[in-house]
Each structure stands twice: as structure tokens, then as C-alpha cells.
Design a protein around this motif. Sequence first.
Motif, mmCIF file in Angstrom:
data_model
loop_
_atom_site.group_PDB
_atom_site.id
_atom_site.type_symbol
_atom_site.label_atom_id
_atom_site.label_comp_id
_atom_site.label_asym_id
_atom_site.label_seq_id
_atom_site.Cartn_x
_atom_site.Cartn_y
_atom_site.Cartn_z
ATOM 1 N N UNK A 114 0.832 -1.192 0.000
ATOM 2 C CA UNK A 114 0.000 0.000 0.000
ATOM 3 C C UNK A 114 0.876 1.254 0.000
ATOM 4 N N UNK A 115 0.304 2.343 -0.471
ATOM 5 C CA UNK A 115 1.005 3.627 -0.467
ATOM 6 C C UNK A 115 0.001 4.700 -0.074
ATOM 7 N N UNK A 116 -0.271 4.753 1.223
ATOM 8 C CA UNK A 116 -1.260 5.691 1.726
ATOM 9 C C UNK A 116 -0.729 7.118 1.675
ATOM 10 N N UNK A 117 -1.602 8.098 1.452
ATOM 11 C CA UNK A 117 -1.149 9.499 1.453
ATOM 12 C C UNK A 117 -0.461 9.890 2.759
ATOM 13 N N UNK A 118 -0.972 9.391 3.886
ATOM 14 C CA UNK A 118 -0.288 9.537 5.166
ATOM 15 C C UNK A 118 0.498 8.255 5.410
ATOM 16 N N UNK A 119 1.809 8.358 5.345
ATOM 17 C CA UNK A 119 2.635 7.152 5.406
ATOM 18 C C UNK A 119 2.951 6.724 6.824
ATOM 19 N N UNK A 120 2.790 7.630 7.794
ATOM 20 C CA UNK A 120 3.161 7.337 9.176
ATOM 21 C C UNK A 120 2.129 7.924 10.127
ATOM 22 N N UNK A 126 2.675 3.058 8.164
ATOM 23 C CA UNK A 126 1.333 2.519 7.950
ATOM 24 C C UNK A 126 1.253 1.510 6.812
ATOM 25 N N UNK A 127 2.120 1.633 5.822
ATOM 26 C CA UNK A 127 1.965 0.805 4.630
ATOM 27 C C UNK A 127 2.314 -0.646 4.907
ATOM 28 N N UNK A 128 1.669 -1.545 4.176
ATOM 29 C CA UNK A 128 1.834 -2.970 4.397
ATOM 30 C C UNK A 128 1.731 -3.718 3.078
ATOM 31 N N UNK A 129 2.178 -4.942 3.074
ATOM 32 C CA UNK A 129 2.119 -5.776 1.882
ATOM 33 C C UNK A 129 0.679 -6.187 1.581
#
Length: 546
Positions: A114-120, A126-129
Motif C-alpha cells: 500500500x502507499x497511503x497518502x499519510x505514510x506514518x 502505515x503501509x503494508x504488503x
Amino acid sequence: MGNSPQPEGRSARLSRRRFVAGTGSILGAAAVGTYATPARAAAHIANGAQVAALVIGTGYGGSVTALRLAEAGVAVHMIEMGQDWATVAPGPDGRIHPKVTSPDYRSFWMRTKTKAPLSNFLGFPLDKAVPKHAGILDAEEFPGITVYQGRGVGGGSLVNGGMAVTPKRQNFASVLPSVNADEMYGTYYPRANAGLGVGLVNPDWFERTSYYQYSRVGRKHAKRSGFAWTFVPDVYDWDYMVAEDNGTVPKSALGQEILYGNNYGKKTLGKTYLQKAKATGRVTISPLHEVTGVAPVAGGTGFTVTIRQLDTAGATVATKTVTAAKVFFAGGSVGTSKLLVKLKATGALPKLNGEVGKGWGENGNVMCGRANHMWDATGDVQSTIPCSGIDNWDAGGAFAEVAPLPTGIETYASFYLSITKNPHRAEFTYDAGAGKVGLSWQTAWKQDSITMAKSIFDKINRTEGTIYRIDLFGNNSKVWGDHLTYHPLGGAVLNKATDNYGRLHGYPGLYVTDGALIPGNTTVNPFVTITALAERNIEHIVRNDL
């Protein structure tokens, strides 16, 4: 996926099928498994088909175009790279679309992480496989910027916040200088707002619901620093949201749904323009199909269009060649621009002019968060649909959406997406060696947007005695989300790459009808302007070209 409360029997059936509550965590989880998502059979376009009008894309420009062509008696086939989410089976949580706090295989387009706009958040990544899948949100990466786009029937309407803003009349000349403002504000903006179902939050309910506490705090801080604060129209069904708050219908905007789709109250294009288009009986849609080539028919009229059909893992399952009398490019600013640049560079459409690929901008998008005092709680529950903004456009070049941070816990934070008067424009170019289209955007150009946004938030921080959050965008020292845009615009600019109604120069019968026509900035959230411009252009084309 209706807009209004359902009868008791239907609601109970849907509750069992689609609304098993998922707890979710803002910190994510381990990698999820691969899930099959069978869809009901669709009437896909056939190899060798001949169509009167082919529309590439099902977003705002494409949906308007298809509806108005169909109403004029023209048979239309629409090509959509993403899925038709109305036909997709529910996921393991019983929903079509997951919460923002629980991204999985449905969330991202063909990514393995994932590549969320808020990464942390609070120092944690926050991102995960996730499995590679035809998810709903595309985080398309270019050097210097990530462009977020909707993937599926309905395009960007599936994943945006629904803020339906008409630019101020005095700013319009900077948005579309070759377009008659009297016509837009007298005819086409009202038509677009009606067609999209635009409305405002009930101000009395706004004042008492806990779900907009974050917006009320944003208002208080803005006004204490002398900034104009305003309600912003939206395309959510506000009656449904009130019913969500009352507990009489399943929660959607009040249940952490937005970035990866909204199961109920949002008026996506599938419930507005596309619904009306399909009701004419003259519009069909092929999801999981991607146009890869367009060229004039050799020795004849019309255009040969090459299309690849995908499965949900991104593999090509068929390649098709069809003939279209007219082709409308509506794949979004990035999709349309990339395709046209490739077609010109590879010799398929060599007569396209030198303006193709130019004039691209990101609507001045930049994000930030502020850490508030303990006495300014923003709420552990928040509506995902923004309904207000801070206007400092004339003085500082920024309009800031008071945005939600729907973590499910109290954060004591205010979060904002700013639209700024960023002057920089990038260009798409074709790399023959790599066989890819690139973009010349530079992250350093975002400094202008940061400076403009600071005209609001530096003053608010001084007034309130607060500071910026540094834990949202990376390494616990990064204040500004300057790595992205939600609002790609330009690349086939009106009256430059096209004539003043979207006809591509050099090829009668080829048109652009989406955000690629708008040169980089609309001063506000852009989809109402994209819709209104499409209404203007297709009315002229139907009258003069058919």
C-alpha cells in the motif's frame, strides 16, 4: 449501494452480506491473502466491433460525454481500465469497499504494498504488503510526485472527498482563459451541479454532531486568526449521513469509508451521470479494458482502436481491435496525456501538435497537520466527507480544506489539504528506450505551495500557540505532504493541444473531454469544473459535429 435508508427486509439481507463490522487498525496488519473477486458477466466489447462513439474512461468528462451523446441518439461504448465495483463480490469484511484504516487487496491498483497518502502515524509506518490486484486507488509514481487516481467505473468519483466547488467568478479567467465565463456560470456550472447532485451540509446538524467536531475546531482556529471560513458543497447524500448518525442505516462516511471507496451515501457517477447514461439503452461499458492504441483507419474513415482486456491481477487475457467513428479521450489528465504523447511519439497519431503533453499541474496540492492543545479535541469519530474550508486565496494564494483524520482515536490534531496558486507546469515526454511516458515534475516546485499554505497555518499556530505535526509524512521531521496530488490537471490543454471545444488538432473525430484540458489549476477542487467544461464542449460537438 443506494443513497437512502433501505426497507427493513432488504437492509437485513444487506447487513448479513456486506456490513460485517471490521475493526481495523490505523497501524495496519500483516500481509493479507489473495482473494478471488468474481464479477457478474459484463457485455464486453467484441474483437472487430464497429462503434459510433468510443469513450476512453468513465470519470467525470467521459460520463458527461456518454450521457449527452446517448441522448442525441448516438450509440456509445465506454472503455474502463478498472473494475465495475457495482458487480464485485464483497470482501472478507462483508463490504465492497474497506475502511481507510483497513486497506487490503481492494484498496490499491496493481501494487504489492500500500502507499497511503499519510505514510506514518505516531512514529509508526502505515503501509503494508498486499496482493497485486485491480484495486480502487491508483498511486501512480513519477519522479518528484505521486498522483492518486480512481480506478473503476466512475473514475475519480469513487475515491475523492466529494467536495464540489465552483470557482469564484473573479478567478475563472486564470482557470480557462479561452472560455466564456458568462456561459459557464449561467448555464454549464448550474447544469453540472444539478447533474452531480451537489448539496450542502445541514448547518444545524453540523453544529451538534460529534462527527464534525474536527471541522468546528478548524473554524474556530481560522476565525481567531482572521481568516474567512466557509461551508463547502459536496456530493454526499446528507440525509443519509444524518441517518448514519442516528444509527438507522449502516455507517459509511461516518464509518471510515472514503479513500478506498464508499459503500452507501456518496453520489458517485454510477448514481448520477452514468446511471442516466445507461438508462438510455445506448451506452455500454467494458471494465478491465485498457486502450493501448488509436490510429486512423488505413484507406478509410474513423479510427482503429487497440484494446487489451485484463484480469484482476493485471494479466492480459485478450487483445482486441475495434473501429470507432469518433473517439473521446477521457482517461483522466494523466491517462489521456500519457496515451496521446505515446501515440504521437510512436507515429500512430503523428499530426498531433507540439502542445500535447504540456501544461500539466497538480492544482497546488499540499497537506499538513497541526498538533492542538488538549482542550481542543477534534473527536475520536470523524466524518470522512469534508464540508468546510479556509479561504486565503486572494491574500496568500491558498484555499485549505479542513480535512478529516479518521483514525478512530482522539488525535488532538487538525489536518488540511491545501489548494494553492502554484505556477509550475510539467510536461509528459516519451522515452523510446524504456517504452514509457515520463513526467518532468520536480518536488522542489512544491515549495511555492508550502509558502502559500504557510500564509494560513503559520498564523494559526502563532495565534493558538500550537505546532505542526511531524509524524504523518515520513521520518518524524517532515511537516509538509509535498509528495503527491489528488487533482491532476492538464497535458492536453484546451485551445492549445485542442481547439476551444476539445477537438484534437490534426484528426477530425478525436476529442479530449476530461481534466487534461485544464491548464494545471482550478483554484478549488476541480471536478465540478471538469464536469461543466465537458457539458459545454459536448453540447457544441453534438450540435456541430454529428
